[in-house]
Design a protein around this motif. Structure first.
Motif, short mmCIF file in Angstrom:
data_model
loop_
_atom_site.label_atom_id
_atom_site.label_comp_id
_atom_site.label_asym_id
_atom_site.label_seq_id
_atom_site.Cartn_x
_atom_site.Cartn_y
_atom_site.Cartn_z
N GLY B 135 0.76 -1.25 -0.06
CA GLY B 135 0.12 -0.08 -0.13
C GLY B 135 1.06 1.32 -0.08
O GLY B 135 0.44 2.43 0.58
N LEU B 136 2.15 1.11 -0.45
CA LEU B 136 2.87 2.37 -0.44
C LEU B 136 3.03 3.02 -1.91
O LEU B 136 3.90 4.07 -1.90
N ILE B 137 2.08 2.49 -2.93
CA ILE B 137 2.24 3.32 -4.02
C ILE B 137 2.06 4.91 -3.88
O ILE B 137 1.26 5.23 -3.08
N ASN B 138 2.73 5.77 -4.61
CA ASN B 138 2.47 7.21 -4.52
C ASN B 138 3.17 7.61 -3.17
O ASN B 138 2.70 8.75 -2.81
N THR B 139 3.73 6.84 -2.55
CA THR B 139 4.56 7.48 -1.24
C THR B 139 5.96 7.57 -1.52
O THR B 139 6.88 7.05 -2.05
N HIS B 140 6.73 8.62 -0.63
CA HIS B 140 8.14 8.73 -0.80
C HIS B 140 8.89 7.64 -0.14
O HIS B 140 10.18 7.58 -0.67
N ILE B 141 8.21 7.05 0.82
CA ILE B 141 9.08 6.01 1.46
C ILE B 141 9.23 4.78 0.24
O ILE B 141 10.11 4.01 0.46
N ALA B 142 8.09 4.73 -0.43
CA ALA B 142 8.54 3.56 -1.52
C ALA B 142 9.58 3.94 -2.49
O ALA B 142 10.37 3.30 -3.22
N VAL B 143 9.78 5.29 -2.67
CA VAL B 143 10.97 5.80 -3.73
C VAL B 143 12.21 5.28 -2.87
O VAL B 143 13.23 4.94 -3.40
N VAL B 144 12.22 5.56 -1.60
CA VAL B 144 13.43 5.45 -0.85
C VAL B 144 13.95 4.01 -0.61
O VAL B 144 15.12 3.66 -0.70
N LEU B 145 12.91 3.25 0.09
CA LEU B 145 13.19 1.90 0.22
C LEU B 145 14.03 1.02 -0.66
O LEU B 145 15.03 0.49 0.03
N PRO B 146 13.97 0.76 -1.69
CA PRO B 146 14.76 0.03 -2.55
C PRO B 146 16.11 0.72 -2.67
O PRO B 146 17.08 -0.17 -3.03
N THR B 147 16.52 1.81 -2.58
CA THR B 147 17.50 2.45 -2.66
C THR B 147 18.59 2.36 -1.61
O THR B 147 19.59 2.40 -1.45
N TRP B 212 12.73 4.97 -11.19
CA TRP B 212 11.52 4.60 -10.00
C TRP B 212 10.80 5.45 -9.54
O TRP B 212 9.65 5.39 -9.27
N PRO B 213 11.07 6.73 -9.29
CA PRO B 213 10.24 7.67 -8.82
C PRO B 213 9.00 8.03 -10.06
O PRO B 213 7.95 7.99 -9.55
N LEU B 214 9.41 7.75 -11.10
CA LEU B 214 8.47 7.93 -12.43
C LEU B 214 7.29 7.02 -12.15
O LEU B 214 6.08 7.07 -12.45
N ILE B 215 7.77 5.68 -11.78
CA ILE B 215 6.87 4.49 -11.64
C ILE B 215 6.02 4.83 -10.57
O ILE B 215 4.70 4.57 -10.82
N VAL B 216 6.51 5.20 -9.55
CA VAL B 216 5.93 4.97 -8.28
C VAL B 216 5.05 6.28 -7.88
O VAL B 216 4.24 6.01 -6.96
N LEU B 217 5.71 7.52 -8.06
CA LEU B 217 4.74 8.53 -8.06
C LEU B 217 4.01 8.95 -9.03
O LEU B 217 4.44 9.43 -9.99
N GLN B 218 2.78 8.83 -8.56
CA GLN B 218 1.69 9.09 -9.60
C GLN B 218 0.68 10.27 -9.66
O GLN B 218 0.34 10.72 -10.56
N SER B 219 0.96 11.15 -8.55
CA SER B 219 0.17 12.19 -8.23
C SER B 219 1.11 13.52 -8.20
O SER B 219 2.30 13.44 -7.82
N ASN B 220 0.60 14.56 -8.92
CA ASN B 220 1.41 15.73 -8.76
C ASN B 220 2.03 16.32 -7.45
O ASN B 220 3.04 17.10 -7.80
N ASP B 221 1.07 16.02 -6.59
CA ASP B 221 1.61 16.76 -5.19
C ASP B 221 2.92 15.75 -4.60
O ASP B 221 3.45 16.11 -3.64
#
Lengths: 304, 274
Positions: B135-147, B212-221
């Motif tokens: 349930g982490l799509i569109n969250t910053h934690i999802a961007v960070v975790l794999p890196t 990766w952010p392109l995939i996981v971050l989907q809303s403009n904010d």
């Protein structure tokens, strides 16, 4: 008591050891090992979105009958077969010239040539795009210098579109590779050069027969890392072509479609086919694995 | 002797010419970017090479199209969290692998290094599905975790830990310090130049991360500055004036870090061939 060797005081890998390495290993297992195995499993499945069913080798069959896949594969190969040698030659020559301690402004020149490394791949791509527009800076300059009569169709002709991308990547990474060569050159004993110079060996021969052979391991290292990087080319082509925006081709005649961009499009732009996209991604895995093997092999030779 | 001298001077002139051209070509796009930020889009696509008066208009366009403070905060937040957590977790592991011994140590380590070979293309779909499950799509934690799981930085710290003096650790043990105290109170301060070089690598990767952010971050904010520049710049007719403002702003932090820490920057870049 006096002869305590470091070995004897080295603690065993007990609870403490695991606490130190545990978090990193757990994260790597969750976000690297598990996904890569999952994607291998998916490559044997087919279906839309999350509804996947076992398909055996159907995806591999599809791969061999997919013209877009071959376009992406060909483009990727063109990019690294042309770009990597050009860039590394340029980096090597620049490093050799900068390595001469008599050169004035060495530090400034080195910093300037290294500077492209600080830009993000996306930012520099946008800059290059704006310089290469139809009646833009590059074409105007080329016409004014009398090099061409009419503007080069950078954005509409497949050949020139690839050329532009190659120029852009070369700009971004030449200084980076040069730094590796400079560092390696500093480890070469200068007396070897002095002896060669006194014996009357001309400059170019010293470069070709002394410098290059002694730098072989670094040249190999940069070749492999550059090739692996080019195999995964995405940010630049995605930004130049608008990521193959829904339904559109990636550049003129799909000339900027790389394997990574194709996988992205298969997953997130076209009707999402995760199974087939995973199969294409394993093509990159195999190519990278072969190259990494070559690198390890070469590194072993270096030690011997 | 004079012809020899002449030849030598010509050769040296050619060398300087070559290096000057290389340096000019390397720096030129930066100049182009700054000049472009002051020109209107129609001037930019005509290749105008002098400063113009469009800076305020460009800035106004950029700030009206993009919620810049939020976007920069997103980028900064992701970069800070990624940098701190990657440096901490990877240095713990690098230290742990070098200091503690076990039968499995080298096997685990080699297995971990094997993951360096995995191209991101083979991870993105499963990672996207995994983040969906969490349930982490569109969250910053999802961007960070794999890196955060960076085998390369672990490798870098282990290599550097070989130079960490045993005597210091032994003395600390004799003094009764616990293992974690040794790490935080002795290892970290002693190894600060290694941390600085590793910081450069992680910072640059996090700030400039795109796919990766392109995939996981989907809303403009939730988007980062890199994503915004790409989407503005890849339009069919981009407003280059406004995009230039974005690229200038996105490049300032990395340029600043580069000039503030030049030595560590180069060291960080060279890290992998040590």
């Amino acid at each position: 008591m006096s002869a305590i060797s470091p070995r004897s005081t080295r603690p065993r890998f007990d609870v403490n050891g695991w606490l130190f390495v545990g978090p990193a290993l757990a994260l790597i297992a969750t976000f690297m090992v598990f996904p890569v195995l999952h994607s291998l499993w998916m490559s044997f499945q087919t279906g839309l979105g999350m509804r996947l069913s076992f398909a055996g080798l159907k995806n591999i069959n599809r791969l061999f009958n997919d013209p877009l896949f071959f376009t992406a594969l060909t483009n990727t190969f063109i990019f690294f077969l042309v770009q990597v040698p050009v860039m590394l030659t340029l980096a090597l020559v620049t490093a050799a010239l900068l390595n001469n301690p008599d050169i004035r402004f060495r530090g400034v020149l080195r910093t300037a040539i290294f500077l492209p490394c600080v830009t993000s791949l996306v930012a520099y791509t946008v800059l290059f795009k704006s310089m290469f527009v139809a009646n833009g800076l590059i074409n105007t300059t080329l016409i004014n210098l009398g090099i061409v009569d009419t503007g080069i169709p950078w954005m509409t002709d497949p050949f020139w579109c690839r050329t532009m991308i190659i120029i852009a990547i070369t700009w971004r990474w030449t200084g980076y590779n040069m730094i590796f060569y400079l560092a390696a050159m500093q480890n070469i004993d200068r007396s070897v050069y002095e002896a060669a110079r006194i014996d009357g060996v001309p400059t170019y021969a010293r470069f070709a027969f002394l410098t290059v052979p002694m730098l072989k391991p670094v040249i190999l290292f940069t070749t492999v890392t550059s090739t692996i990087g080019t195999l995964q080319l995405f940010d630049e082509v995605s930004t130049i072509t608008g990521g193959g925006s829904a339904g559109g081709a990636a550049g003129p005649g799909n000339s900027a479609l790389t394997l990574s961009l194709y996988i992205y499009n298969l997953t997130f732009k076209f009707a999402p086919n995760f199974g087939y996209a995973a199969t294409v991604s394993y093509v990159i895995v195999f190519l990278v694995a072969i190259l990494s093997f070559l690198q390890f092999y070469a590194a072993r030779e270096r030690k011997a | 002797m004079t012809t020899h001298g002449l030849k030598k001077r010509l050769a040296s002139a050619a060398v300087y010419l070559f290096l000057a051209v290389m340096a000019f070509l390397s720096v030129f796009p930066f100049l182009w970017m700054v000049i472009g930020a002051t020109n209107s889009t129609s001037d930019i696509i005509k290749g105008k090479m002098s400063f113009g008066e469009g800076l305020l208009v460009n800035a106004a366009t950029f700030f009206s199209q993009v919620n810049a403070p939020l976007i920069f905060w997103n980028s900064a937040k992701i970069t800070i969290i990624a940098t701190v957590s990657t440096l901490l977790i990877s240095s713990l592991a690098g230290y742990g692998f070098e200091i503690f011994s076990s039968r499995f140590r080298e096997k685990l380590y080699s297995l971990m290094l094997l993951t360096l070979m995995i191209p991101f293309a083979a991870l993105m779909i499963p990672l996207f599905m995994l983040m969906g499950k969490f349930g982490l799509i569109n969250t910053h934690i999802a961007v960070v975790l794999p890196t955060v799981a960076s085998a390369f930085i672990v490798f870098y710290f282990r290599q550097s830990t070989k130079a960490f003096p045993h005597e210091l650790r032994d003395a600390a043990r004799v003094d009764g310090l616990k293992e974690w105290q040794i790490f935080f109170l002795i290892y970290m301060p002693v190894m600060r130049s290694t941390y600085a070089a590793a910081f450069i690598i992680v910072f640059m990767t996090a700030w400039n991360n795109y796919l990766w952010p392109l995939i996981v971050l989907q809303s403009n904010d939730t988007k980062t500055i890199t994503l915004v520049i790409s989407s503005l710049g890849s339009a069919y007719y981009p407003d280059y004036g406004a995009v230039m403002i974005g690229t200038v702003l996105a490049t300032i932090p990395t340029l600043f870090v580069f000039f503030a820490m030049q030595r560590q920057f180069v060291e960080g870049m060279l890290g992998s061939v040590k």
